[in-house]
Structures are given as structure tokens and as C-alpha cells.
Design a protein around this motif. Structure first.
Motif, PDB file in Angstrom:
ATOM      1  N   MET A  79       1.100  -1.045  -0.135  1.00 22.08           N
ATOM      2  CA  MET A  79      -0.227  -0.208  -0.261  1.00 22.08           C
ATOM      3  C   MET A  79       1.271   1.137   0.019  1.00 22.08           C
ATOM      4  O   MET A  79       1.939   1.430   0.317  1.00 22.08           O
ATOM      5  CB  MET A  79      -1.014  -0.153   1.178  1.00 22.08           C
ATOM      6  CG  MET A  79      -0.393   0.340   2.861  1.00 22.08           C
ATOM      7  SD  MET A  79      -1.308   0.099   4.002  1.00 22.08           S
ATOM      8  CE  MET A  79      -0.221   0.003   5.525  1.00 22.08           C
ATOM      9  N   THR A  80       0.292   1.892  -0.530  1.00 33.52           N
ATOM     10  CA  THR A  80       0.796   3.827  -0.743  1.00 33.52           C
ATOM     11  C   THR A  80      -0.211   4.537  -0.396  1.00 33.52           C
ATOM     12  O   THR A  80      -0.312   5.621  -1.288  1.00 33.52           O
ATOM     13  CB  THR A  80       1.379   4.059  -2.049  1.00 33.52           C
ATOM     14  OG1 THR A  80       0.448   3.687  -3.238  1.00 33.52           O
ATOM     15  CG2 THR A  80       2.862   2.664  -2.772  1.00 33.52           C
ATOM     16  N   PRO A  81       0.153   4.899   0.995  1.00 32.51           N
ATOM     17  CA  PRO A  81      -1.201   6.084   1.250  1.00 32.51           C
ATOM     18  C   PRO A  81      -1.395   6.781   0.786  1.00 32.51           C
ATOM     19  O   PRO A  81      -2.321   7.584   0.635  1.00 32.51           O
ATOM     20  CB  PRO A  81      -1.412   5.444   3.024  1.00 32.51           C
ATOM     21  CG  PRO A  81      -1.032   4.438   3.288  1.00 32.51           C
ATOM     22  CD  PRO A  81       0.671   4.208   2.576  1.00 32.51           C
ATOM     23  N   GLU A  82       0.582   7.547   0.104  1.00 31.68           N
ATOM     24  CA  GLU A  82       0.495   9.714  -0.241  1.00 31.68           C
ATOM     25  C   GLU A  82      -0.443   8.917  -1.141  1.00 31.68           C
ATOM     26  O   GLU A  82      -1.181  10.657  -1.952  1.00 31.68           O
ATOM     27  CB  GLU A  82       2.171   9.099  -0.418  1.00 31.68           C
ATOM     28  CG  GLU A  82       2.413   8.000  -1.508  1.00 31.68           C
ATOM     29  CD  GLU A  82       2.993   7.550  -0.768  1.00 31.68           C
ATOM     30  OE1 GLU A  82       4.357   7.035  -1.315  1.00 31.68           O
ATOM     31  OE2 GLU A  82       2.702   6.958   0.457  1.00 31.68           O
ATOM     32  N   SER A  83      -1.050   8.498  -2.007  1.00 32.93           N
ATOM     33  CA  SER A  83      -1.869   8.176  -3.112  1.00 32.93           C
ATOM     34  C   SER A  83      -2.833   8.849  -3.398  1.00 32.93           C
ATOM     35  O   SER A  83      -4.333   9.361  -3.561  1.00 32.93           O
ATOM     36  CB  SER A  83      -1.954   7.029  -4.161  1.00 32.93           C
ATOM     37  OG  SER A  83      -0.582   6.545  -4.869  1.00 32.93           O
ATOM     38  N   LEU A  84      -3.528   9.046  -2.054  1.00 33.82           N
ATOM     39  CA  LEU A  84      -4.659   9.145  -1.233  1.00 33.82           C
ATOM     40  C   LEU A  84      -5.491  11.106  -1.586  1.00 33.82           C
ATOM     41  O   LEU A  84      -6.206  11.004  -1.468  1.00 33.82           O
ATOM     42  CB  LEU A  84      -4.909   9.233  -0.129  1.00 33.82           C
ATOM     43  CG  LEU A  84      -5.537   7.684   0.772  1.00 33.82           C
ATOM     44  CD1 LEU A  84      -5.390   7.546   2.264  1.00 33.82           C
ATOM     45  CD2 LEU A  84      -6.741   6.826  -0.136  1.00 33.82           C
ATOM     46  N   ILE A  85      -3.478  11.663  -1.967  1.00 31.88           N
ATOM     47  CA  ILE A  85      -3.782  12.805  -2.186  1.00 31.88           C
ATOM     48  C   ILE A  85      -5.203  12.458  -3.440  1.00 31.88           C
ATOM     49  O   ILE A  85      -5.740  14.159  -3.191  1.00 31.88           O
ATOM     50  CB  ILE A  85      -2.476  13.650  -2.607  1.00 31.88           C
ATOM     51  CG1 ILE A  85      -2.918  14.446  -2.897  1.00 31.88           C
ATOM     52  CG2 ILE A  85      -2.071  12.896  -4.332  1.00 31.88           C
ATOM     53  CD1 ILE A  85      -3.099  15.378  -1.783  1.00 31.88           C
ATOM     54  N   GLY A  86      -5.384  11.749  -4.677  1.00 31.47           N
ATOM     55  CA  GLY A  86      -6.003  11.759  -5.248  1.00 31.47           C
ATOM     56  C   GLY A  86      -7.772  12.569  -4.775  1.00 31.47           C
ATOM     57  O   GLY A  86      -8.486  12.875  -6.057  1.00 31.47           O
ATOM     58  N   VAL A  87      -8.473  11.902  -3.944  1.00 28.97           N
ATOM     59  CA  VAL A  87      -9.572  12.031  -3.493  1.00 28.97           C
ATOM     60  C   VAL A  87      -9.998  13.477  -3.127  1.00 28.97           C
ATOM     61  O   VAL A  87     -10.917  13.743  -3.568  1.00 28.97           O
ATOM     62  CB  VAL A  87      -9.604  11.438  -1.543  1.00 28.97           C
ATOM     63  CG1 VAL A  87     -11.099  11.266  -0.846  1.00 28.97           C
ATOM     64  CG2 VAL A  87      -9.067   9.904  -2.149  1.00 28.97           C
ATOM     65  N   LEU A  88      -8.544  14.132  -2.456  1.00 26.94           N
ATOM     66  CA  LEU A  88      -9.196  15.473  -2.353  1.00 26.94           C
ATOM     67  C   LEU A  88      -8.824  16.173  -3.463  1.00 26.94           C
ATOM     68  O   LEU A  88      -9.638  17.538  -3.891  1.00 26.94           O
ATOM     69  CB  LEU A  88      -7.566  15.971  -1.251  1.00 26.94           C
ATOM     70  CG  LEU A  88      -7.927  17.247  -1.334  1.00 26.94           C
ATOM     71  CD1 LEU A  88      -8.600  17.394  -0.302  1.00 26.94           C
ATOM     72  CD2 LEU A  88      -6.495  18.036  -0.184  1.00 26.94           C
ATOM     73  N   THR A  89      -7.525  15.999  -4.549  1.00 27.12           N
ATOM     74  CA  THR A  89      -7.754  16.379  -5.924  1.00 27.12           C
ATOM     75  C   THR A  89      -9.261  16.256  -6.704  1.00 27.12           C
ATOM     76  O   THR A  89      -9.634  17.526  -7.537  1.00 27.12           O
ATOM     77  CB  THR A  89      -6.765  15.880  -6.869  1.00 27.12           C
ATOM     78  OG1 THR A  89      -5.966  16.204  -5.721  1.00 27.12           O
ATOM     79  CG2 THR A  89      -6.940  16.732  -7.608  1.00 27.12           C
ATOM     80  N   GLY A  90     -10.016  15.129  -6.240  1.00 28.65           N
ATOM     81  CA  GLY A  90     -10.992  14.541  -7.379  1.00 28.65           C
ATOM     82  C   GLY A  90     -12.196  14.942  -6.387  1.00 28.65           C
ATOM     83  O   GLY A  90     -13.114  15.818  -7.532  1.00 28.65           O
ATOM     84  N   VAL A  91     -12.663  15.462  -5.310  1.00 30.50           N
ATOM     85  CA  VAL A  91     -13.465  16.096  -4.415  1.00 30.50           C
ATOM     86  C   VAL A  91     -12.979  17.192  -4.968  1.00 30.50           C
ATOM     87  O   VAL A  91     -14.043  18.109  -5.367  1.00 30.50           O
ATOM     88  CB  VAL A  91     -13.127  16.687  -2.883  1.00 30.50           C
ATOM     89  CG1 VAL A  91     -14.338  17.292  -2.326  1.00 30.50           C
ATOM     90  CG2 VAL A  91     -13.463  14.990  -2.174  1.00 30.50           C
ATOM     91  N   ILE A  92     -12.345  18.499  -4.945  1.00 29.86           N
ATOM     92  CA  ILE A  92     -12.088  20.020  -5.465  1.00 29.86           C
ATOM     93  C   ILE A  92     -12.704  20.044  -6.801  1.00 29.86           C
ATOM     94  O   ILE A  92     -13.397  20.952  -7.072  1.00 29.86           O
ATOM     95  CB  ILE A  92     -10.191  20.515  -4.811  1.00 29.86           C
ATOM     96  CG1 ILE A  92     -10.405  20.616  -3.625  1.00 29.86           C
ATOM     97  CG2 ILE A  92     -10.292  21.847  -5.912  1.00 29.86           C
ATOM     98  CD1 ILE A  92      -8.613  20.786  -3.562  1.00 29.86           C
ATOM     99  N   VAL A  93     -12.137  19.107  -8.129  1.00 29.11           N
ATOM    100  CA  VAL A  93     -12.430  19.756  -9.678  1.00 29.11           C
ATOM    101  C   VAL A  93     -13.992  18.805  -9.287  1.00 29.11           C
ATOM    102  O   VAL A  93     -14.552  19.960 -10.638  1.00 29.11           O
ATOM    103  CB  VAL A  93     -11.368  17.780 -10.452  1.00 29.11           C
ATOM    104  CG1 VAL A  93     -12.316  18.453 -11.685  1.00 29.11           C
ATOM    105  CG2 VAL A  93     -10.444  18.286 -10.393  1.00 29.11           C
ATOM    106  N   MET A  94     -14.506  18.105  -8.960  1.00 28.29           N
ATOM    107  CA  MET A  94     -16.526  18.118  -8.122  1.00 28.29           C
ATOM    108  C   MET A  94     -16.555  19.363  -8.343  1.00 28.29           C
ATOM    109  O   MET A  94     -18.040  19.340  -8.189  1.00 28.29           O
ATOM    110  CB  MET A  94     -16.456  16.542  -8.310  1.00 28.29           C
ATOM    111  CG  MET A  94     -16.198  15.028  -8.361  1.00 28.29           C
ATOM    112  SD  MET A  94     -16.500  14.086  -7.601  1.00 28.29           S
ATOM    113  CE  MET A  94     -17.998  14.339  -7.029  1.00 28.29           C
TER     114      MET A  94
END
Length: 261
Positions: free
Chosen positions: A113-128
Motif C-alpha cells: 500500500m502507498t497511502p500518499e496516493s490518497l491525495i487524489g481523493v482531495l483533488t477529485g473532490v476539489i475538481v467535482m
């Protein structure tokens, strides 16, 4: 509860090792963010040359892309199976995994696992949120519940497909695999499916159902009712494909004969 506690312990150990090099950890976050931003810029460039894609406006496509980022980020954080062939088959680490009293797939997931990739969740929420603001979308608590269900289903679809592909490695010691090709196909899910040929639409819905990891759920949240049935099937499709993936993994483990010499 045992597996959850084990996951937490693995997570703690991972963060300890990453925090030993804080600069590298921060750079990883920033690079992931800018990579996702580049894909957004590509969408903006496309709409400099056209007003719509098969009836879909700029902010609708951006909204779909934002949703697409969320399940992908969760999947790539906790099911990072990209180097499975080299690490576990070629180097023989799977033999070590099979000596422990925990399901082999669970161990591999926790170790990679690489939890740092979770930054994409924040990016996705911002874009949405950005796209939804321009589209004047009104959200209710039920929409948030659906978003969580859709996201879970999309993550399970990713998991099922890539676990199935990874299982192929259990039958061979080759370093090459088809995951990079499937990754490129998966990117089709970030755009409206009806812009593609009917054959591709069918493949993205019922063969490699990447339309369920982006387009179908996002289109429902955009109030496009014509895709409602497909969107609501997302959790079901996720469970089916996860079941297929786990089945293929278990069969592959039974076939696996060790790294040898």
C-alpha cells in the motif's frame, strides 16, 4: 477485526519509514497532484476547440474526471500491485507470504500500500466541487450516500480487474504483464462513454467495466437519468468483479509451486 488491526499496524510501520525521509514524502504528494492537474489541463485544451463532446459540456466532463480520480486514488493507495511480478514471483517473496497464517492476498495488499496516493481523493473532490459550482448542482444527503456507494463499487471493480490480472503471474515467472495496457484502457472511463464506438461502449460496460469507475456514476450525480440503471449497478458490478478476482487469486495460489532455485 484482526485484519483491520493488522492493517493499522502495517500502516503505522509504513508511515514511520516514509517519515524518515519527509522531503521525499512531500515531493510524492506534490508530483501526484501536478500529474492529475495535467490531465485536467488536457480536458480544458480539448474544449478550446469544441463546445461539447456528444452533448457533454466542458464542466460536465470535468465533473466526470473529478469523480474518476476518487476511486482511482483509493485503489492505487491500497491495491498497489504494479510490481507484483518482480517482487513476489521473480524475487520469491511470495514464498515468505505463504508461510504466514493470514490470507496471501491480504498480506500482499498490506505490504504494497502507498497511502500518499490518497491525495487524489482531495483533488477529485476539489475538481467535482469546482465543476458542480459552475453547473449549479444541488446536493442532498442522499446524493452523498450514493457518492459513497458508487465510490466503493468503483474501487471494487478496479480491485477485481487488477487482482485477476495479477493472478496470471502465479502461473508464470515472466516479468512482463498486460497491466500497463489495461491501465491505458481504464483511462477511457474518465470521459463520457457515448463518445466512443458502440463496440468500445460494450467493452467498457460488460467486459472491462471501466465505464462504472467514472462515467456512469458521475452521470447520475449530474442528473442524467438515461444512465440511472447503469449507475445504480455500480456496487453490484464491483462485488461481482471482486469475487472473480479473489477466485482467480485462490486458484492461482493453488497452482503456484514456489520460486525454486
Amino acid at each position: 477485526m484482526f485484519h483491520l488491526q493488522l492493517l493499522i499496524e502495517y500502516f503505522k510501520q509504513y508511515m514511520k519509514t516514509r517519515m524518515a525521509y519527509r522531503g521525499d514524502f512531500l515531493v510524492q504528494f506534490i508530483s501526484n497532484f501536478f500529474y492529475q492537474a495535467l490531465n485536467l489541463i488536457f480536458i480544458l485544451v480539448v474544449f478550446q476547440h469544441t463546445r461539447s463532446l456528444s452533448g457533454w459540456g466542458q464542466y460536465e466532463v470535468i465533473f466526470i474526471y473529478g469523480y474518476f480520480l476518487i476511486p482511482w486514488a483509493i485503489f492505487s493507495s491500497f491495491l498497489n500491485l504494479w510490481d507484483f511480478n518482480d517482487r513476489y514471483i521473480i524475487k520469491g517473496e511470495l514464498d515468505r507470504v505463504l508461510t504466514r497464517p493470514v490470507h496471501s492476498l491480504v498480506q500482499v495488499i498490506m505490504e504494497t500500500m502507498t497511502p500518499e496516493s490518497l491525495i487524489g481523493v482531495l483533488t477529485g473532490v476539489i475538481v467535482m466541487g469546482f465543476a458542480g459550482w459552475h453547473l449549479d448542482l444541488t446536493w442532498t444527503w442522499f446524493d452523498l450516500v450514493l457518492l459513497l456507494l458508487f465510490t466503493a463499487g468503483s474501487v471494487l471493480i478496479y480491485a477485481g480487474i487488477y487482482i485477476t490480472l495479477t493472478s496470471i503471474s502465479l502461473y508464470t515467472d515472466s516479468k512482463s504483464d498486460i497491466q500497463p495496457i489495461i491501465y491505458n484502457i481504464g483511462n477511457y472511463g474518465r470521459y463520457p462513454t457515448n463518445i466512443y464506438h458502440r463496440v468500445i461502449q460494450f467493452a467498457l460496460t460488460w467486459v472491462l467495466p471501466f465505464a462504472f469507475v467514472g462515467f456512469y456514476p458521475a452521470s447520475y450525480l449530474l442528473d442524467h437519468g438515461e444512465w440511472k440503471v447503469y449507475a445504480l449497478l455500480t456496487p453490484v458490478v464491483g462485488l461481482i468483479y471482486l469475487g472473480i478476482g479473489v477466485f482467480c487469486w485462490n486458484r492461482g495460489i493453488k497452482h503456484y509451486r514456489g520460486a525454486g532455485n
